[in-house]
Design a protein around this motif. Sequence first.
Motif, PDB file in Angstrom:
ATOM      1  N   SER B 269       0.843  -1.219   0.000  1.00 20.30           N
ATOM      2  CA  SER B 269       0.000   0.000   0.000  1.00 20.30           C
ATOM      3  C   SER B 269       0.865   1.251   0.000  1.00 20.30           C
ATOM      4  CB  SER B 269      -0.903   0.018   1.238  1.00 20.30           C
ATOM      5  OG  SER B 269      -1.733  -1.093   1.235  1.00 20.30           O
ATOM      6  N   ARG B 270       1.907   1.204   0.790  1.00 25.34           N
ATOM      7  CA  ARG B 270       2.803   2.359   0.896  1.00 25.34           C
ATOM      8  C   ARG B 270       3.421   2.675  -0.472  1.00 25.34           C
ATOM      9  NH1 ARG B 270       3.661   6.411   4.569  1.00 25.34           N
ATOM     10  NH2 ARG B 270       5.665   7.320   4.144  1.00 25.34           N
ATOM     11  N   ARG B 271       3.741   1.583  -1.189  1.00 23.75           N
ATOM     12  CA  ARG B 271       4.384   1.786  -2.494  1.00 23.75           C
ATOM     13  C   ARG B 271       3.407   2.460  -3.473  1.00 23.75           C
ATOM     14  NH1 ARG B 271       6.101  -3.261  -3.887  1.00 23.75           N
ATOM     15  NH2 ARG B 271       7.821  -3.042  -2.427  1.00 23.75           N
ATOM     16  N   ILE B 272       2.168   2.003  -3.474  1.00 21.10           N
ATOM     17  CA  ILE B 272       1.172   2.602  -4.396  1.00 21.10           C
ATOM     18  C   ILE B 272       1.026   4.095  -4.090  1.00 21.10           C
ATOM     19  CG2 ILE B 272      -1.285   2.632  -5.022  1.00 21.10           C
ATOM     20  CD1 ILE B 272      -1.283  -0.422  -4.388  1.00 21.10           C
ATOM     21  N   TYR B 273       0.953   4.384  -2.797  1.00 23.53           N
ATOM     22  CA  TYR B 273       0.761   5.779  -2.363  1.00 23.53           C
ATOM     23  C   TYR B 273       1.982   6.632  -2.715  1.00 23.53           C
ATOM     24  CZ  TYR B 273       1.149   9.421   1.273  1.00 23.53           C
ATOM     25  OH  TYR B 273       1.357  10.599   1.952  1.00 23.53           O
ATOM     26  N   THR B 274       3.181   6.154  -2.350  1.00 21.49           N
ATOM     27  CA  THR B 274       4.379   6.979  -2.589  1.00 21.49           C
ATOM     28  C   THR B 274       4.688   7.112  -4.084  1.00 21.49           C
ATOM     29  OG1 THR B 274       5.728   5.037  -2.115  1.00 21.49           O
ATOM     30  CG2 THR B 274       5.511   6.635  -0.349  1.00 21.49           C
ATOM     31  N   ASP B 275       4.383   6.064  -4.859  1.00 15.63           N
ATOM     32  CA  ASP B 275       4.583   6.167  -6.309  1.00 15.63           C
ATOM     33  C   ASP B 275       3.722   7.299  -6.874  1.00 15.63           C
ATOM     34  OD1 ASP B 275       6.376   4.144  -6.297  1.00 15.63           O
ATOM     35  OD2 ASP B 275       5.080   2.622  -7.208  1.00 15.63           O
ATOM     36  N   PHE B 276       2.504   7.372  -6.367  1.00 14.97           N
ATOM     37  CA  PHE B 276       1.572   8.396  -6.860  1.00 14.97           C
ATOM     38  C   PHE B 276       2.076   9.800  -6.515  1.00 14.97           C
ATOM     39  CE2 PHE B 276      -2.148  11.167  -6.470  1.00 14.97           C
ATOM     40  CZ  PHE B 276      -2.805  10.928  -7.671  1.00 14.97           C
ATOM     41  N   ILE B 277       2.497   9.986  -5.258  1.00 12.06           N
ATOM     42  CA  ILE B 277       2.924  11.356  -4.882  1.00 12.06           C
ATOM     43  C   ILE B 277       4.222  11.737  -5.611  1.00 12.06           C
ATOM     44  CG2 ILE B 277       1.738  11.578  -2.661  1.00 12.06           C
ATOM     45  CD1 ILE B 277       4.222  10.875  -1.218  1.00 12.06           C
ATOM     46  N   ARG B 278       5.070  10.739  -5.833  1.00 13.48           N
ATOM     47  CA  ARG B 278       6.313  11.022  -6.565  1.00 13.48           C
ATOM     48  C   ARG B 278       5.975  11.377  -8.024  1.00 13.48           C
ATOM     49  NH1 ARG B 278       9.201   6.322  -5.027  1.00 13.48           N
ATOM     50  NH2 ARG B 278       9.239   6.971  -2.866  1.00 13.48           N
ATOM     51  N   ALA B 279       5.082  10.597  -8.612  1.00  9.59           N
ATOM     52  CA  ALA B 279       4.743  10.826 -10.022  1.00  9.59           C
ATOM     53  C   ALA B 279       4.130  12.206 -10.232  1.00  9.59           C
ATOM     54  CB  ALA B 279       3.768   9.748 -10.491  1.00  9.59           C
ATOM     55  N   HIS B 280       3.487  12.733  -9.202  1.00  2.00           N
ATOM     56  CA  HIS B 280       2.827  14.031  -9.364  1.00  2.00           C
ATOM     57  C   HIS B 280       3.583  15.160  -8.677  1.00  2.00           C
ATOM     58  CE1 HIS B 280      -0.363  11.185 -10.409  1.00  2.00           C
ATOM     59  NE2 HIS B 280      -0.734  12.133 -11.240  1.00  2.00           N
ATOM     60  N   GLY B 281       4.796  14.870  -8.256  1.00  3.21           N
ATOM     61  CA  GLY B 281       5.657  15.909  -7.696  1.00  3.21           C
ATOM     62  C   GLY B 281       5.117  16.560  -6.429  1.00  3.21           C
ATOM     63  N   ILE B 282       4.394  15.805  -5.614  1.00  2.00           N
ATOM     64  CA  ILE B 282       3.861  16.388  -4.369  1.00  2.00           C
ATOM     65  C   ILE B 282       4.960  16.354  -3.312  1.00  2.00           C
ATOM     66  CG2 ILE B 282       2.092  16.196  -2.571  1.00  2.00           C
ATOM     67  CD1 ILE B 282       0.369  14.692  -4.678  1.00  2.00           C
ATOM     68  N   ASN B 283       5.225  17.519  -2.755  1.00  2.00           N
ATOM     69  CA  ASN B 283       6.278  17.616  -1.745  1.00  2.00           C
ATOM     70  C   ASN B 283       5.654  17.962  -0.401  1.00  2.00           C
ATOM     71  OD1 ASN B 283       8.430  18.199  -0.129  1.00  2.00           O
ATOM     72  ND2 ASN B 283       9.254  19.857  -1.405  1.00  2.00           N
ATOM     73  N   PHE B 284       5.709  17.039   0.555  1.00  2.00           N
ATOM     74  CA  PHE B 284       5.018  17.247   1.825  1.00  2.00           C
ATOM     75  C   PHE B 284       5.698  18.264   2.742  1.00  2.00           C
ATOM     76  CE2 PHE B 284       2.398  13.745   0.526  1.00  2.00           C
ATOM     77  CZ  PHE B 284       1.157  14.141   1.015  1.00  2.00           C
ATOM     78  N   LYS B 285       6.792  18.847   2.259  1.00  2.00           N
ATOM     79  CA  LYS B 285       7.372  19.952   3.031  1.00  2.00           C
ATOM     80  C   LYS B 285       6.640  21.258   2.703  1.00  2.00           C
ATOM     81  CE  LYS B 285      11.865  17.975   3.848  1.00  2.00           C
ATOM     82  NZ  LYS B 285      13.120  17.654   3.207  1.00  2.00           N
ATOM     83  N   GLU B 286       5.880  21.227   1.623  1.00  2.00           N
ATOM     84  CA  GLU B 286       5.122  22.429   1.246  1.00  2.00           C
ATOM     85  C   GLU B 286       3.784  22.443   1.981  1.00  2.00           C
ATOM     86  OE1 GLU B 286       4.904  22.457  -2.997  1.00  2.00           O
ATOM     87  OE2 GLU B 286       7.082  22.636  -3.169  1.00  2.00           O
ATOM     88  N   ARG B 287       3.293  23.668   2.214  1.00  2.00           N
ATOM     89  CA  ARG B 287       2.156  23.841   3.094  1.00  2.00           C
ATOM     90  C   ARG B 287       0.857  23.203   2.583  1.00  2.00           C
ATOM     91  NH1 ARG B 287       0.370  29.531   5.802  1.00  2.00           N
ATOM     92  NH2 ARG B 287      -0.743  28.601   7.523  1.00  2.00           N
ATOM     93  N   ASP B 288       0.584  23.348   1.284  1.00  2.00           N
ATOM     94  CA  ASP B 288      -0.709  22.857   0.797  1.00  2.00           C
ATOM     95  C   ASP B 288      -0.594  21.487   0.124  1.00  2.00           C
ATOM     96  OD1 ASP B 288       0.677  23.670  -1.386  1.00  2.00           O
ATOM     97  OD2 ASP B 288      -1.022  24.591  -2.410  1.00  2.00           O
TER      98      ASP B 288
END
Lengths: 410, 467
Positions: B269-288
């Motif tokens: 599950s973690r892999r599916i989730y992290t692959d998605f955020i990586r593919a869409h360039g989501i950076n969790f250090k950013e506020r939104d």
Amino acid sequence: MLTKELLRFHTVSGRVKPQFIDPADRGLLAFAAAVVRTYQDFQGTPRSEILETLEPRINSQRDLKLARGLWKLYDDMCVFSGDTSCDWAAMRRTLFSCSSRLILSISEEETFSDFRTRVFAGAGETVLPLSDNIYADLPDYERLAEVPKMTPALLLEKYNVVLVQSLVLYAESLELTIEEHDGARMRRFFKYLKFFRLLAEVSSSSKWEEGTPSAVRMKIDGPASILDGGAKYGLQLASFLPALFQLSRWKFACALKLNGKELKLSLDDSSGLTYRFGRLGIYIPEEVRMFARLFAERVPEWTLSSDSPFLKAGPRQSFVFPDITFTHGEKKVYLELFHKWHSRQIPERLAFLEKHPDLSLVLGIERRILSSNPTLAERIESHPLFGSRIFLFRDFPPVEKMRKILEAFA
Amino acid sequence: MSSVTIEFDAGTLLLDFSGVPPPAEALAFLRFDDRVSLWRARACDYAPLRRVLHAAGWEVQDHARAYSELNLTLRNGFRPMAHQSRALAAWKKAHGRGMVVMPTGSGKSYLAVLAILSAGRSALVIAPTIDLVQQWASSLRKFLGIEIGMLGGGAREIRDVTVSTYDSAVIFMEFIGAKFGMVVFDECHHLPGPVNRLAASMAIAPYRLGLTATPEREDGGEAVLNDLIGPKVCEIFIDELEGRVLAPYETRRVAVELSAEELEEYTASRRIYTDFIRAHGINFKERDAWSQFIMLAARRPGGRAAMNAYLKQRAIARCGRGKLEMIWRILIRHRGERTILFTADNDAAYAIGNHFCFPVITHKTKVGERREFLDRFRSGEYRVLVTSKVLNEGVDVPEASVGIVVSGSGSSREHVQRLGRILRASEGKQAVLYELVSEGTSEIGVSERRRKHRAYAGRHSEEGLSC
């Protein structure tokens, strides 16, 4: 209202374009019909089961946000109530007393599954309904008690209105231009403004006369807006919008602070937004109802109506909205009542009355206002028309006093 | 002498200078309101405005002030402890405006009672939850010997001394903001939010006391607290009071192994989730970043699967089988001791409640049953209580000596608040806070973040309890 994650809009150069839906769209009508039908068929069913049934249908929609928005809109209008077939709290009390007693004697060998079995056995048969779920009376399991009378087409139409309202929640103020020749609608508009404790700064108007202005430009916000801005009055502004949508011609613009961005939203009556989802009735205070009843009995020669025109009283924030019109043949007399919560307008109205003695306007002022403001009390009691056109009342206007005042007009 | 009339108007002040320009010293507080052709000011600037107008020689006709002077006496009181006297003196020295930082269990309520007595004005106490409001009402009734008004949880009764939730205070302040000469903001770190701050800005009260155990904010809210309540006038740390006012304590982090099946499911599950955020360039250090994830999950192909995978891996880490086993071991070890279990979400709290047959308190719990659970826990009839976040703050459960953080956020404030729930001193009490962390999951990093606080320095132990 729609929550932030359900808002559908595009932004073009900082301007918000709400993604309205076509209320005649056959696909959407079919989806809305499925939502309405499911709720109608599932009366008495727990909320979670209804959602479980609808979930595949919602998830099959191309626009998930829209589907969830429509579902939420309908769900919010439904009434749910808890399962009252048994006393859940009492059963839990029995169960927890037992678990608390038994936990003192747990051993290293015992597993928590064994413990649970032992607790249910120890608590007795009365707690059996809890065996599947100890908290089966939570809101998620509440049962559908009442569904709104709403057709699929109306649900789609309402969605567009609610989408705009939900965006305006993030607005600081509204800039409006309105045009309306129907006095009743205009009066309702201004009464709504008063009801939501909003203030209007009228910047220009044309063709004013006693009765109805044809076009007005104004900015609407709340008392504290000029001090610290923010969307403090967003809910009041959003709730007020239906009063705007029922006018003939309107346009509005507002700035939104949404997701950390400064955006602009402007719309006009060409958007087709209307409000026809319930009565936009005017609240008639109890004291006015009581007065009307007594007056009709004791002063039959005058007829009384709450359908009054409004009068322009000055350059700003100065509209006189009489609460009652008394009619005797051709003669009309207007009565405006003041309570503590809008007593601020009294000095202005006293000056207006002095300046326009020819106008058939009578002011009723709640006595309570005088005790907390001696300066105003002195100003009222020393007014040249005090007694003849201005009177005090405690709970509701005195009928005899009003009769005497009206006799002077006749 | 020039004269000005001040009136309270829907959470603001309206000032009528009768067409004369206001004194220059007052202009910092005033804005001319074209809508009503009068000057307007924030209600919270009532006291400084009055002072400025007085100093400038203006006669003030004050129609705003609707609060009364009280002549209360202390009932069932006791001699304040040294740290309470120190805090009270500091607050008085700051002319009755300021914030006091004190650990949970160190007697903040009694300090507030002393401050209310000292101010001698009708007072409003604002607290974040209905449990706290009820607790305040009971405490004030005991020490002041008067009936206490209440706003919130269906109650709408205003008295000389009234308690309210922040939510109700915000709703009602435009009507009641002139009725109180003193306001106590309990857990005042809640105040700087854009809505909650209205509870302070729309009140005219000259006397203001902010109370918190955890003033830390990451959004610059300190300036708001300073503006609306006053400066921090006194800070007392947990370790200063440990062993005397607070119980001695230790914190233990327990690593929990996921079962092979859970680990496999978690990793997938973690892999599916992290692959998605990586593919869409989501950076969790950013506020939104979180809003971005929600938005993309709803719109992009694979988004729904990513969201489901995120929820799945989180549920496994937060309340997997291993954690349930570990909770059981700890309960056996502390058999008979009053224990509170904390979770990050309601689902986990109810899952634990159902597995072990324990009472659960969340925001969904009805008021009557919530009170009953707390009363029975305090009396010892119930030994274990499960909660998500509603008991993080303030609620007084002095008898609890064991806390188990089953799951939580990375906020050190939340973690300190949870520790505070078990620290109230009693004879021979040794408090223990367990923190369960699923090995090999993102919980390790979350745990590191929340432990960055003075309260944990030098008292941390790692434990590998066997299941």
